[in-house]
Scaffold this motif. Structure first.
Motif, PDB file in Angstrom:
ATOM      1  N   PHE A 176       0.854  -1.174   0.000  1.00  0.00           N
ATOM      2  CA  PHE A 176       0.000   0.000   0.000  1.00  0.00           C
ATOM      3  C   PHE A 176       0.902   1.241   0.000  1.00  0.00           C
ATOM      4  N   ALA A 177       0.493   2.278  -0.716  1.00  0.00           N
ATOM      5  CA  ALA A 177       1.217   3.550  -0.730  1.00  0.00           C
ATOM      6  C   ALA A 177       0.369   4.611  -0.050  1.00  0.00           C
ATOM      7  N   ILE A 178       1.018   5.506   0.655  1.00  0.00           N
ATOM      8  CA  ILE A 178       0.296   6.527   1.408  1.00  0.00           C
ATOM      9  C   ILE A 178      -0.320   7.584   0.493  1.00  0.00           C
ATOM     10  N   SER A 179       0.210   7.739  -0.736  1.00  0.00           N
ATOM     11  CA  SER A 179      -0.284   8.757  -1.659  1.00  0.00           C
ATOM     12  C   SER A 179       0.090   8.378  -3.079  1.00  0.00           C
ATOM     13  N   THR A 180      -0.456   9.136  -4.042  1.00  0.00           N
ATOM     14  CA  THR A 180      -0.161   8.825  -5.435  1.00  0.00           C
ATOM     15  C   THR A 180       1.301   9.100  -5.774  1.00  0.00           C
ATOM     16  N   VAL A 181       1.905  10.127  -5.174  1.00  0.00           N
ATOM     17  CA  VAL A 181       3.315  10.392  -5.461  1.00  0.00           C
ATOM     18  C   VAL A 181       4.188   9.252  -4.951  1.00  0.00           C
ATOM     19  N   VAL A 182       3.845   8.668  -3.820  1.00  0.00           N
ATOM     20  CA  VAL A 182       4.588   7.528  -3.295  1.00  0.00           C
ATOM     21  C   VAL A 182       4.308   6.284  -4.125  1.00  0.00           C
ATOM     22  N   GLN A 183       3.086   6.146  -4.612  1.00  0.00           N
ATOM     23  CA  GLN A 183       2.763   5.031  -5.499  1.00  0.00           C
ATOM     24  C   GLN A 183       3.681   5.034  -6.728  1.00  0.00           C
ATOM     25  N   PRO A 242      -4.875   6.308   1.796  1.00  0.00           N
ATOM     26  CA  PRO A 242      -4.496   7.496   2.572  1.00  0.00           C
ATOM     27  C   PRO A 242      -4.377   7.183   4.063  1.00  0.00           C
ATOM     28  N   ALA A 243      -3.447   7.841   4.699  1.00  0.00           N
ATOM     29  CA  ALA A 243      -3.291   7.680   6.149  1.00  0.00           C
ATOM     30  C   ALA A 243      -4.493   8.281   6.868  1.00  0.00           C
ATOM     31  N   PRO A 244      -4.836   7.722   8.013  1.00  0.00           N
ATOM     32  CA  PRO A 244      -5.984   8.268   8.756  1.00  0.00           C
ATOM     33  C   PRO A 244      -5.563   9.399   9.676  1.00  0.00           C
ATOM     34  N   HIS A 245      -6.458  10.310   9.914  1.00  0.00           N
ATOM     35  CA  HIS A 245      -6.210  11.243  11.008  1.00  0.00           C
ATOM     36  C   HIS A 245      -6.697  10.592  12.306  1.00  0.00           C
ATOM     37  N   GLY A 271       3.445  16.551  -4.018  1.00  0.00           N
ATOM     38  CA  GLY A 271       3.336  15.293  -3.294  1.00  0.00           C
ATOM     39  C   GLY A 271       1.957  14.993  -2.747  1.00  0.00           C
ATOM     40  N   GLY A 272       1.946  14.538  -1.502  1.00  0.00           N
ATOM     41  CA  GLY A 272       0.718  14.085  -0.876  1.00  0.00           C
ATOM     42  C   GLY A 272      -0.319  15.168  -0.687  1.00  0.00           C
ATOM     43  N   PHE A 273       0.114  16.434  -0.620  1.00  0.00           N
ATOM     44  CA  PHE A 273      -0.868  17.516  -0.484  1.00  0.00           C
ATOM     45  C   PHE A 273      -1.843  17.528  -1.661  1.00  0.00           C
ATOM     46  N   LEU A 274      -1.390  17.080  -2.831  1.00  0.00           N
ATOM     47  CA  LEU A 274      -2.257  17.067  -4.012  1.00  0.00           C
ATOM     48  C   LEU A 274      -3.417  16.100  -3.834  1.00  0.00           C
ATOM     49  N   ASP A 275      -3.262  15.098  -2.942  1.00  0.00           N
ATOM     50  CA  ASP A 275      -4.322  14.129  -2.673  1.00  0.00           C
ATOM     51  C   ASP A 275      -5.276  14.588  -1.580  1.00  0.00           C
ATOM     52  N   THR A 276      -4.864  15.547  -0.780  1.00  0.00           N
ATOM     53  CA  THR A 276      -5.621  15.833   0.441  1.00  0.00           C
ATOM     54  C   THR A 276      -6.189  17.248   0.521  1.00  0.00           C
TER      55      THR A 276
END
Length: 384
Positions: A166-173, A188-191, A309-314
């Motif tokens: 599993f990847a935490i975000s699309t950039v990590v994928q 995505p990681a949970p809050h 990075g991950g900000f683009l997903d969230t």
């Protein structure tokens, strides 16, 4: 509870993590995993109770031989050249192991399936200058440069031992595919914000009476670009609270103007207090996911973040936050100006945060375990 040996009976589910020596987003994910699988022991290379989240004290924690060396527990960066060796000697005996990894724990030998939750292929190997900084030569940086060819072979071999990635975000994928040639699934990681926790005030010194605080929560590492945030707010003259610790702490403290307060080692209640009193969350970091904007969103607070990075997903642009395109004080200052000219709907922001709950995160992992069990029962093996 800390244990240096494996639990007496084989666990149905175990959790593995690189090291439990600090407080950050990855450690919050491990706590979420522990809540999802409360009977699971946690395997790790190093555990320092005083510098990580106190909730781990109630867990069964199995450590590597390196944990016997107090200096390495206090400064895990000194242990970097030895962690591949330690990971190879941290054997997990469980039917399923959920691995929380940024480069070490995916190398733990396991007796059952290995489900890797990857924050990024090892920054210390593939983004070394950003991770360690380039301002000075240290024994750790020299050792990593010398050992890099061996460690990259070890790391890629470790990646192939996984049952599922599993990847935490699309950039990590994308990074996992480029580095390991492995197809992964974005989860995505949970809050883990608990709004029922009593808020605790924080001593903000000269900012005590200020309204509309801006909040930057980050480990103080070179790639987090906290200096960009401080320099921008020095010029803007707006109140900024920086929460975090790390090797950049002394340099950043010297950089901070009178409108900037730096604090660290806060409780969850104190963090909640700061979120509630902030006007926005700010980050100039090259972030693989970026948990703090989601945590801020649970309080209805928008974010001002680097378009990366991950900000683009969230982050939903102009609905839950504002982007800026390069990590410079000038670009961030312009973004703050745009932010101030915008109107923000707290309810829209809170609804967006609901997409990143622990329930969704845990449900997907339980579904994967059920899938692997079903495949095993059919005798088809455990491949992703």
């Amino acid at each position: 509870m800390t244990d240096t040996s494996s639990p007496e009976s084989r666990a149905d589910v175990a959790i593995a993590h690189d090291y439990l020596t600090q407080r950050g987003g990855a450690e919050k994910v491990v706590l979420a995993l522990q809540r999802a699988f409360p009977k699971a022991p946690i395997y790790t290379t190093l555990y320092q109770p005083e510098t990580t989240y106190p909730e781990f004290a109630a867990s069964t924690i199995v450590t590597s031989p390196l944990n016997r060396i107090p200096l390495l527990r206090r400064s895990h960066r000194l242990a970097l050249p030895f962690l591949a060796w330690a990971a190879g000697r941290t054997r997990v005996d469980a039917k399923h192991t959920i691995v929380s990894s940024s480069g070490w724990a995916h190398g733990f030998p396991t007796t059952g399936s290995k489900i890797v939750y990857c924050y990024s292929p090892a920054r210390w190997l593939y983004q070394r200058d950003a991770y360690l900084g380039t301002s000075k030569v240290t024994l750790t940086s020299v050792a990593l440069r010398v050992l890099s060819p061996f460690l990259k072979r070890w790391d890629r071999r470790a990646s192939r031992s996984a049952t599922k990635y599993f990847a935490i975000s699309t950039v990590v994928q994308r990074r996992i595919q480029e580095t390991y040639g492995i197809d992964s699934e974005v989860l995505p990681a949970p809050h883990s914000v608990d709004m029922t926790i009593p808020q605790e005030p924080v001593d903000l010194g000269p900012l005590e009476e200020q309204q509309g605080l801006y909040l930057c929560i980050s480990r103080l590492l070179p790639y987090k670009n906290v200096d960009v945030v401080i320099e921008a707010f020095n010029v803007l003259g707006l109140p900024l609270v920086v929460v975090g610790a790390g090797p950049e702490e002394r340099r950043l403290s010297a950089l901070a103007g009178p409108n900037v307060v730096m604090v660290k080692d806060l409780t969850d209640g104190q963090i909640q207090w700061l979120y509630a009193r902030s006007i926005a969350v700010v980050s100039s970091s090259y972030e693989d996911f970026g948990l703090t904007p989601i945590e801020g969103a649970t309080h209805g607070k928008p974010s001002i973040v680097l378009r990366w990075g991950g900000f683009l997903d969230t982050i939903l642009e102009d609905r839950t936050g504002v982007y800026f395109d390069e990590p410079t004080p000038e670009a961030l200052s312009a973004a703050v100006t745009r932010f101030q000219a915008s109107t923000w709907d707290e309810e829209t922001i809170r609804r967006h945060a609901d997409l990143f709950t622990e329930e969704h995160f845990a449900r997907r992992l339980r579904d994967e375990i059920d899938r692997l069990d079903a495949a095993s029962d059919r005798g088809t093996g455990m491949t992703s």
